[in-house]
Design a protein around this motif. Structure first.
Motif, PDB file in Angstrom:
ATOM      1  N   ARG A  69      -6.079  -3.799 -10.853  1.00 58.08           N
ATOM      2  CA  ARG A  69      -6.384  -2.563 -10.137  1.00 58.08           C
ATOM      3  C   ARG A  69      -7.278  -2.829  -8.930  1.00 58.08           C
ATOM      4  O   ARG A  69      -7.015  -2.344  -7.835  1.00 58.08           O
ATOM      5  CB  ARG A  69      -7.083  -1.581 -11.090  1.00 58.08           C
ATOM      6  N   ILE A  70      -8.296  -3.643  -9.154  1.00 51.21           N
ATOM      7  CA  ILE A  70      -9.208  -3.923  -8.044  1.00 51.21           C
ATOM      8  C   ILE A  70      -8.486  -4.710  -6.957  1.00 51.21           C
ATOM      9  O   ILE A  70      -8.571  -4.391  -5.772  1.00 51.21           O
ATOM     10  CB  ILE A  70     -10.447  -4.704  -8.559  1.00 51.21           C
TER      11      ILE A  70
ATOM     12  N   ALA B 100      -5.280  -4.767  -6.302  1.00 48.47           N
ATOM     13  CA  ALA B 100      -4.301  -3.904  -5.632  1.00 48.47           C
ATOM     14  C   ALA B 100      -4.995  -2.963  -4.668  1.00 48.47           C
ATOM     15  O   ALA B 100      -4.518  -2.726  -3.559  1.00 48.47           O
ATOM     16  CB  ALA B 100      -3.521  -3.111  -6.669  1.00 48.47           C
ATOM     17  N   ARG B 101      -6.152  -2.451  -5.073  1.00 50.09           N
ATOM     18  CA  ARG B 101      -6.854  -1.523  -4.191  1.00 50.09           C
ATOM     19  C   ARG B 101      -7.355  -2.237  -2.940  1.00 50.09           C
ATOM     20  O   ARG B 101      -7.226  -1.735  -1.830  1.00 50.09           O
ATOM     21  CB  ARG B 101      -8.031  -0.887  -4.937  1.00 50.09           C
ATOM     22  N   ARG B 102      -7.872  -3.442  -3.171  1.00 54.34           N
ATOM     23  CA  ARG B 102      -8.354  -4.206  -2.021  1.00 54.34           C
ATOM     24  C   ARG B 102      -7.216  -4.494  -1.046  1.00 54.34           C
ATOM     25  O   ARG B 102      -7.364  -4.372   0.162  1.00 54.34           O
ATOM     26  CB  ARG B 102      -8.971  -5.525  -2.524  1.00 54.34           C
ATOM     27  N   GLU B 103      -6.066  -4.860  -1.617  1.00 54.43           N
ATOM     28  CA  GLU B 103      -4.900  -5.151  -0.788  1.00 54.43           C
ATOM     29  C   GLU B 103      -4.477  -3.909   0.006  1.00 54.43           C
ATOM     30  O   GLU B 103      -4.201  -3.987   1.205  1.00 54.43           O
ATOM     31  CB  GLU B 103      -3.746  -5.633  -1.674  1.00 54.43           C
ATOM     32  N   ALA B 104      -4.483  -2.758  -0.669  1.00 53.19           N
ATOM     33  CA  ALA B 104      -4.086  -1.522   0.009  1.00 53.19           C
ATOM     34  C   ALA B 104      -5.065  -1.181   1.130  1.00 53.19           C
ATOM     35  O   ALA B 104      -4.667  -0.811   2.233  1.00 53.19           O
ATOM     36  CB  ALA B 104      -4.003  -0.379  -0.993  1.00 53.19           C
ATOM     37  N   MET B 105      -6.377  -1.367   0.840  1.00 51.32           N
ATOM     38  CA  MET B 105      -7.375  -1.062   1.874  1.00 51.32           C
ATOM     39  C   MET B 105      -7.181  -1.972   3.079  1.00 51.32           C
ATOM     40  O   MET B 105      -7.238  -1.521   4.235  1.00 51.32           O
ATOM     41  CB  MET B 105      -8.800  -1.243   1.317  1.00 51.32           C
TER      42      MET B 105
ATOM     43  N   PHE C 140       0.855  -1.176   0.000  1.00 52.42           N
ATOM     44  CA  PHE C 140       0.000   0.000   0.000  1.00 52.42           C
ATOM     45  C   PHE C 140       0.895   1.231   0.000  1.00 52.42           C
ATOM     46  O   PHE C 140       2.065   1.171   0.403  1.00 52.42           O
ATOM     47  CB  PHE C 140      -0.961   0.023   1.195  1.00 52.42           C
ATOM     48  N   ARG C 141       0.357   2.308  -0.483  1.00 50.77           N
ATOM     49  CA  ARG C 141       1.167   3.505  -0.636  1.00 50.77           C
ATOM     50  C   ARG C 141       1.554   4.082   0.733  1.00 50.77           C
ATOM     51  O   ARG C 141       0.736   4.104   1.642  1.00 50.77           O
ATOM     52  CB  ARG C 141       0.392   4.558  -1.439  1.00 50.77           C
TER      53      ARG C 141
END
Lengths: 301, 313
Positions: free
Chosen positions: B12-13, B15-20, A122-123
């Protein structure tokens, strides 16, 4: 631990350096060395043995340098349980509740955050991890005033809020996150990927696969945090100002300054015994985690 | 691009889920750190420039007045002197004892595990318990005075002005020195563990090479062990100085919140505790905290200069 992954220092148990074996005069030297060693080891134990013995003595007997209580009595313990205010039973419960909550919280929050820092992308991850480590450089005494003002503003300096205040301050330590992150970094990624292919989400993978694998590091964190919270004095003396909220170390402090009690040694020594025995038991059974915890807390420098 | 794109059709989805998930997992610790550590660090500096009321907040901007007041107070000067005196004696003594224990335990001896455990033993108990026991042992009618009497050592102590039932912890002449002795004893085991970790990382070949070149055990220690331990010295000294400058538990236990006897156990942290909890003067207490922080940082940087860079681990 075979992987030795939880620490950045070489674990005890690596091959030892042999002293260059030379002189024939080593025989008596060796014996002398052993005498010194055993003597020093005994010196380490004497105060604790003396404490236990004294807790079973009568007050007049307590200042005599005798190893066997004469007469043997439970008066000191009775006094500590029934007369002392707060009773050592109360102190024990307070210590157990605080140390237990702090341990559970550190294991839970520490492994979740450690896993995130080790595995999830994550960023801002690296910057945030540096922020975590930076907290170790701020001495507690500098935080004391602002934290005190903040907590007294939201009612955490009175009633049950006092427990909450101490808990919040100890709920998560950067050391716990660091230890667990380092451990998760050493685990092979294949295991998670296999779980993910089987359709498990991040949280399921974490609970079912990663947590069980990390149990050595979790044990080290648990032992370290329990010992820290159990022995802690600074935050309790600031926040646990209502007598019935006192932990064992704080109880010792209160009894020491309670009028005339300073010389009533047997119950005081009984309190010391109760305050020390859980840690001694932990030490006997989990010695290697103590060593690892010490090595890991080296990050604090 | 193409490879990554093909192997994961919805990067993209995912990666976003992982970041969240990542943000969610660190949210609570980060919040606590930002408020109770990073935030309070800045807040402390702010508070220190104000006359502050615990209920009503900032009252009057004082600039550096709190700092001037602290540095001009003889009791605070005494606290700084006591704290420095303690640190300057306690750190080297504990290092010497800790290193000696580590070297001994590192030898091939029988019962090595037992000795290591025994030497570390005093470090596991709480400062409260250890100090209580120490006060008991060093009391006028305590074990220490009894034993030295029984051993016939009293004339020797008498020569230095210590009577047969001398109050070691309660007398201003000896109070700080007994605290130093206590903490050397309890911390030497911890320092031993640090040194042991370093000693065991020195490879055997170095010693063998030295032995071939005719170096005895003493030379080997002087020219191999000590220099190789340089990073360990830095680490132990830094941890020691940081800890030493924060002396509090033993001082308040052996003496009182007022630094008794006769201010001899008044330390910087005890002074800070007094300013906040007893005098309830947050602005002033914050200034003392900032001074302590600056002293600790300076000491750490100076040590870095002396010992060279930090250890690799």
């Amino acid at each position: 631990m075979s992987q030795g992954a939880a620490t950045t220092i070489e674990p005890i148990g690596t091959p030892r350096v042999a002293p260059p074996a030379r002189h024939p005069s080593r025989g008596w030297r060796r014996r002398l060395a052993y005498i010194v060693l055993v003597g020093y080891a005994l010196l380490m134990m004497v105060p604790f043995a003396w404490t236990v013995v004294t807790s079973f003595k009568t007050l007049p007997d307590s200042t005599r340098p005798t190893l066997i209580p004469d007469p043997f009595t439970l008066q000191g313990w009775q006094y500590a349980i029934q007369v002392l205010d707060p009773s050592i039973v109360r102190l024990l419960l307070n210590s157990l509740v605080i140390a237990g909550a702090v341990t559970i919280s550190n294991v839970l929050l520490g492994s979740l955050a450690g896993y995130a820092f080790a595995r999830l992308r994550f960023r801002g991850r690296e910057v945030l991890f540096i922020v975590v480590l930076a907290t170790l450089m701020i001495p507690d005494q500098l935080r004391l005033v602002p934290v005190y003002i903040l907590f007294s503003g939201i009612g955490l300096t009175r009633d049950l809020g006092q427990y909450v205040a101490v808990f919040l301050l100890l709920a998560i330590s950067a050391t716990s996150i660091f230890l667990l992150r380092q451990y998760f970094l050493t685990l092979p990624k294949d295991l998670e990927e296999a779980a993910r292919i089987d359709g498990a989400g991040h949280l399921t993978t974490f609970w079912r696969v990663m947590m069980p694998l990390a149990s050595p590091a979790i044990a080290a964190v648990a032992v370290l945090q329990f010992q820290g919270a159990w022995n802690g004095f600074f935050w309790p003396v600031v926040f646990l100002t209502e007598r019935e909220h006192a932990t064992l170390p704080l109880g010792l402090y209160l009894f020491r300054f309670a009028g005339g009690f300073a010389t009533n040694w047997p119950p005081l020594m009984a309190t010391v015994v109760i305050a020390t025995i859980p840690i001694v038991v932990l030490y006997v059974f989990f010695q290697r985690y103590f060593v690892e915890g010490i090595a890991a807390s080296g990050v604090k420098g | 691009m193409s490879v990554a794109g093909r192997s994961n059709p919805t990067p993209r989805i995912g990666a976003r889920r992982e970041a969240m998930a990542g943000y969610a997992l660190i949210a609570i610790p980060m919040l606590l750190f930002l408020v109770l550590n990073i935030g309070s660090f800045l807040y402390a500096a702010y508070i220190s420039t104000w006359k502050w009321n615990i209920r009503r907040g900032p009252q009057e901007f004082l600039g550096l007045e709190n700092f001037q007041r602290a540095l001009g107070d003889p009791v605070f000067q005494q606290a700084i002197w006591n704290t420095v005196y303690y640190t300057v004696l306690w750190v080297p003594l504990t290092m010497i004892l800790g290193l000696s224990l580590a070297v001994v335990v590192n030898q091939r001896i029988r019962g090595q595990t037992f000795f290591r455990a025994a030497f570390y033993f005093p470090a596991i108990a709480s400062s409260a318990a250890i100090t209580t026991v120490w006060i008991f042992l060093m009391a006028p009618d305590g074990l220490f005075n009894e034993v030295r009497g029984a051993l016939g050592l009293n004339p020797l102590f008498e020569a230095f002005g210590f009577g047969p039932s001398f109050n070691w912890v309660g007398n201003y002449r000896t109070a700080m020195n007994t605290v130093i002795l206590l903490n050397v004893w309890t911390t030497a085991g911890t320092f031993m563990l640090f040194y042991l970790a370093s000693l065991q990382s020195i490879s055997r070949e170095v010693y063998e090479a030295a032995a071939i070149d005719g170096a005895g055990p003493r030379q080997a220690f002087r020219w191999i062990t000590l220099p190789m331990l340089r990073p360990a010295h830095f680490f132990v000294a830094t941890v020691g100085v940081i800890g030493g400058l924060q002396l509090f538990d033993q001082a308040i236990f052996a003496g009182s919140p007022n630094g008794d006897p006769a201010n001899s156990l008044m330390t910087v942290v005890l002074y800070l505790y007094n300013a906040l909890v007893i005098q309830i003067d947050p602005g002033y207490a914050a200034a003392v905290g900032v001074i302590l922080f600056v002293v600790i940082m300076t000491a750490t940087l100076v040590q870095r200069r002396i010992f060279g860079s930090a250890p690799a681990w």
